[in-house]
Scaffold this motif. Structure first.
Motif, mmCIF file in Angstrom:
data_model
loop_
_atom_site.group_PDB
_atom_site.id
_atom_site.type_symbol
_atom_site.label_atom_id
_atom_site.label_comp_id
_atom_site.label_asym_id
_atom_site.label_seq_id
_atom_site.Cartn_x
_atom_site.Cartn_y
_atom_site.Cartn_z
ATOM 1 N N SER A 106 0.697 -1.250 -0.066
ATOM 2 C CA SER A 106 -0.049 0.027 -0.048
ATOM 3 C C SER A 106 0.903 1.215 0.073
ATOM 4 N N ARG A 107 2.222 1.080 0.142
ATOM 5 C CA ARG A 107 3.001 2.151 0.268
ATOM 6 C C ARG A 107 3.098 3.005 -1.207
ATOM 7 N N LEU A 108 3.507 4.234 -1.337
ATOM 8 C CA LEU A 108 3.639 4.800 -2.508
ATOM 9 C C LEU A 108 4.849 4.501 -3.130
ATOM 10 N N PHE A 109 5.647 4.095 -2.400
ATOM 11 C CA PHE A 109 7.437 3.726 -3.010
ATOM 12 C C PHE A 109 7.422 2.087 -2.845
ATOM 13 N N PHE A 110 6.416 1.374 -2.805
ATOM 14 C CA PHE A 110 6.463 -0.013 -2.688
ATOM 15 C C PHE A 110 6.950 -0.375 -4.307
ATOM 16 N N PRO A 111 7.983 -1.591 -4.307
ATOM 17 C CA PRO A 111 8.425 -2.014 -5.561
ATOM 18 C C PRO A 111 7.479 -3.272 -5.899
ATOM 19 N N GLY A 112 6.088 -2.980 -6.306
ATOM 20 C CA GLY A 112 5.391 -4.010 -6.724
ATOM 21 C C GLY A 112 5.326 -4.731 -7.927
ATOM 22 N N ASP A 113 4.198 -5.008 -8.667
ATOM 23 C CA ASP A 113 4.112 -5.495 -9.888
ATOM 24 C C ASP A 113 2.802 -5.089 -10.543
ATOM 25 N N SER A 114 2.690 -5.364 -11.838
ATOM 26 C CA SER A 114 1.228 -4.866 -12.624
ATOM 27 C C SER A 114 0.777 -6.392 -13.197
ATOM 28 N N LEU A 115 -0.383 -6.255 -13.728
ATOM 29 C CA LEU A 115 -0.701 -7.479 -14.546
ATOM 30 C C LEU A 115 -0.067 -7.690 -15.997
ATOM 31 N N ALA A 116 -0.033 -6.568 -16.664
ATOM 32 C CA ALA A 116 0.653 -6.921 -17.837
ATOM 33 C C ALA A 116 2.257 -6.873 -17.918
ATOM 34 N N ALA A 117 2.842 -6.542 -16.752
ATOM 35 C CA ALA A 117 4.285 -6.519 -16.590
ATOM 36 C C ALA A 117 4.635 -7.751 -16.075
ATOM 37 N N HIS A 118 3.816 -8.384 -15.079
ATOM 38 C CA HIS A 118 4.210 -9.812 -14.547
ATOM 39 C C HIS A 118 4.123 -10.946 -15.745
ATOM 40 N N ILE A 119 2.852 -10.544 -16.563
ATOM 41 C CA ILE A 119 3.009 -11.805 -17.917
ATOM 42 C C ILE A 119 4.298 -11.458 -18.840
ATOM 43 N N ALA A 120 4.620 -10.534 -19.022
ATOM 44 C CA ALA A 120 5.652 -10.020 -19.947
ATOM 45 C C ALA A 120 7.107 -10.585 -19.090
ATOM 46 N N ALA A 121 7.338 -10.481 -17.857
ATOM 47 C CA ALA A 121 8.366 -10.998 -16.878
ATOM 48 C C ALA A 121 8.416 -12.542 -16.868
ATOM 49 N N THR A 122 7.474 -13.280 -16.726
ATOM 50 C CA THR A 122 7.531 -14.581 -16.508
ATOM 51 C C THR A 122 7.088 -15.368 -17.573
ATOM 52 N N PHE A 123 6.625 -14.997 -18.645
ATOM 53 C CA PHE A 123 6.022 -15.846 -19.612
ATOM 54 C C PHE A 123 7.195 -16.721 -20.324
ATOM 55 N N GLN A 124 8.278 -16.043 -20.513
ATOM 56 C CA GLN A 124 9.246 -16.754 -21.222
ATOM 57 C C GLN A 124 9.677 -18.221 -20.510
ATOM 58 N N ASP A 125 9.733 -18.389 -19.347
ATOM 59 C CA ASP A 125 10.504 -19.389 -18.398
ATOM 60 C C ASP A 125 9.221 -19.992 -17.626
ATOM 61 N N ALA A 126 7.980 -19.778 -17.937
ATOM 62 C CA ALA A 126 6.986 -20.303 -17.304
ATOM 63 C C ALA A 126 6.760 -21.795 -17.490
ATOM 64 N N SER A 127 6.054 -22.498 -16.323
ATOM 65 C CA SER A 127 5.915 -23.967 -16.874
ATOM 66 C C SER A 127 4.657 -24.044 -17.361
ATOM 67 N N PRO A 128 4.080 -25.119 -17.912
ATOM 68 C CA PRO A 128 2.703 -25.076 -18.431
ATOM 69 C C PRO A 128 1.671 -24.750 -17.552
ATOM 70 N N GLU A 129 1.748 -25.113 -16.281
ATOM 71 C CA GLU A 129 0.573 -24.643 -15.340
ATOM 72 C C GLU A 129 0.683 -23.097 -15.059
ATOM 73 N N THR A 130 1.832 -22.641 -15.087
ATOM 74 C CA THR A 130 1.885 -21.143 -14.924
ATOM 75 C C THR A 130 1.600 -20.450 -16.120
ATOM 76 N N LEU A 131 1.832 -21.003 -17.364
ATOM 77 C CA LEU A 131 1.336 -20.426 -18.566
ATOM 78 C C LEU A 131 -0.284 -20.205 -18.638
#
Length: 330
Positions: free
Chosen positions: A267-292
């Motif tokens: 909830s902090r303004l300066f928290f290093p979080g993630d977004s929906l589209a960014a998470h897809i792009a970051a993990t898609f390449q090495d994702a397992s079948p269930e994670t895909l």
């Protein structure tokens, strides 16, 4: 006396070819319009079909509202825990920051270009806005990560944290280089040209007789802008804002480089979080079948979130149009 051919009656009409060509052209236009719905429906159906197994395993509402994301590595079954709420919050947080910064700035820039700038300077600003809109998102991400954040945003963030951290809990804590605020500010710069371009066109379409009537009644320029131009442009400004918000919700590369990449909600303004589209792009390449499959579920959530935003924008514009029509009738 020789009978003359009626004026304006062409050979095409006389042979009936005009009627057939008009029908063909109408059918072609209808097909072009329906193709948009077909593409949209195909995308939604295919995405939902691919994500359906993870919704069955996790439960749709548990998937959307779940606070934890722990990807599994199985091929034919589900072993992880999938909750998209941290990414939804990150998406909404960064988009809200972007709109909160870009909207007032876009309105001010549009007012200046339309009503204050000289003709030569107006053209220069208009071209600059168009060029800024054409810059690829990867350039914004690199520029933000390598120069804008360390030299401009990070010192400002630390000053805000030092000054307001003890007063507002959501501001306190550490200030990493990549966080919600930094991603939101760069997003604001990215959506600024979209909102500015549409807002400027809407303001320029204000009926001149109303503007001249206001001046004739003794109104100042600021009063004309505040009481005539801005109310008349409200519907267009809302539509422009929703277009900018739509891009902010779906932006991927720049947010991926600036948001931090944490799979936890903050909830902090300066928290290093993630977004929906960014998470897809970051993990898609090495994702397992269930994670895909789970990532396809995130795609469905992002799709639904964008649709909700657009429906709300339509309702706001429709409501304002009804109110304005009632006011004009009176």
């Amino acid at each position: 006396m020789t009978a003359t051919k009626p004026p304006g009656r062409s050979a095409l009409h006389s042979h009936g070819a005009g009627r057939y060509s008009d029908r063909i052209f109408t059918a072609f236009l209808a097909l072009a319009g329906a193709s948009v719905l077909l593409v949209l429906g195909a995308m939604l159906l295919r995405t939902v079909f691919d994500a359906y197994p993870v919704f069955v395993y996790q439960g749709f509402f548990e998937f959307v509202l779940g606070p934890e994301w722990h990807a599994g590595f199985a091929r034919h079954e589900f072993t992880g825990t999938y909750g998209a709420m941290p990414f939804i919050l990150g998406t909404l947080y960064t988009s809200a920051i972007a709109v909160a910064i870009a909207l007032p700035l876009a309105i001010c820039v549009s007012l200046f270009i339309t009503f204050y700038a000289s003709r030569r300077f107006r053209s220069l600003l208009s071209y600059s806005v168009e060029i800024l809109a054409a810059v690829p998102s990867i350039i914004f991400g690199l520029w933000g990560l390598l120069w804008f954040v360390p030299n401009v945003l990070h010192p400002i963030s630390r000053a805000i944290n030092t000054t307001l951290g003890s007063v507002f809990p959501f501001v306190g804590g550490s200030v990493p280089n990549t966080n919600y605020f930094h991603a939101g500010v760069v997003l604001a710069i990215m959506i600024l040209p979209i909102i500015t371009a549409i807002t400027r066109e809407v303001m320029a379409a204000t009926p001149p007789e109303e503007v001249h009537a206001a001046y004739g009644l003794g109104a100042t320029k600021s009063e004309v802008l505040g009481r005539i131009v801005l109310p008349r442009s409200f519907g267009g400004i809302v539509g422009a804002t929703m277009l900018g918000l739509g891009r902010a919700l779906g932006e991927t590369i720049a947010v991926l480089m600036l948001i931090g990449g944490s799979q936890q909600a903050g909830s902090r303004l300066f928290f290093p979080g993630d977004s929906l589209a960014a998470h897809i792009a970051a993990t898609f390449q090495d994702a397992s079948p269930e994670t895909l499959t789970a990532l396809m579920g995130i795609g469905v959530v992002l799709f639904l979130l964008t649709m909700v935003v657009n429906v709300l924008a339509r309702l706001i514009v429709w409501r304002f149009a009804r109110t304005a029509s009632a006011g004009d009738a009176l």
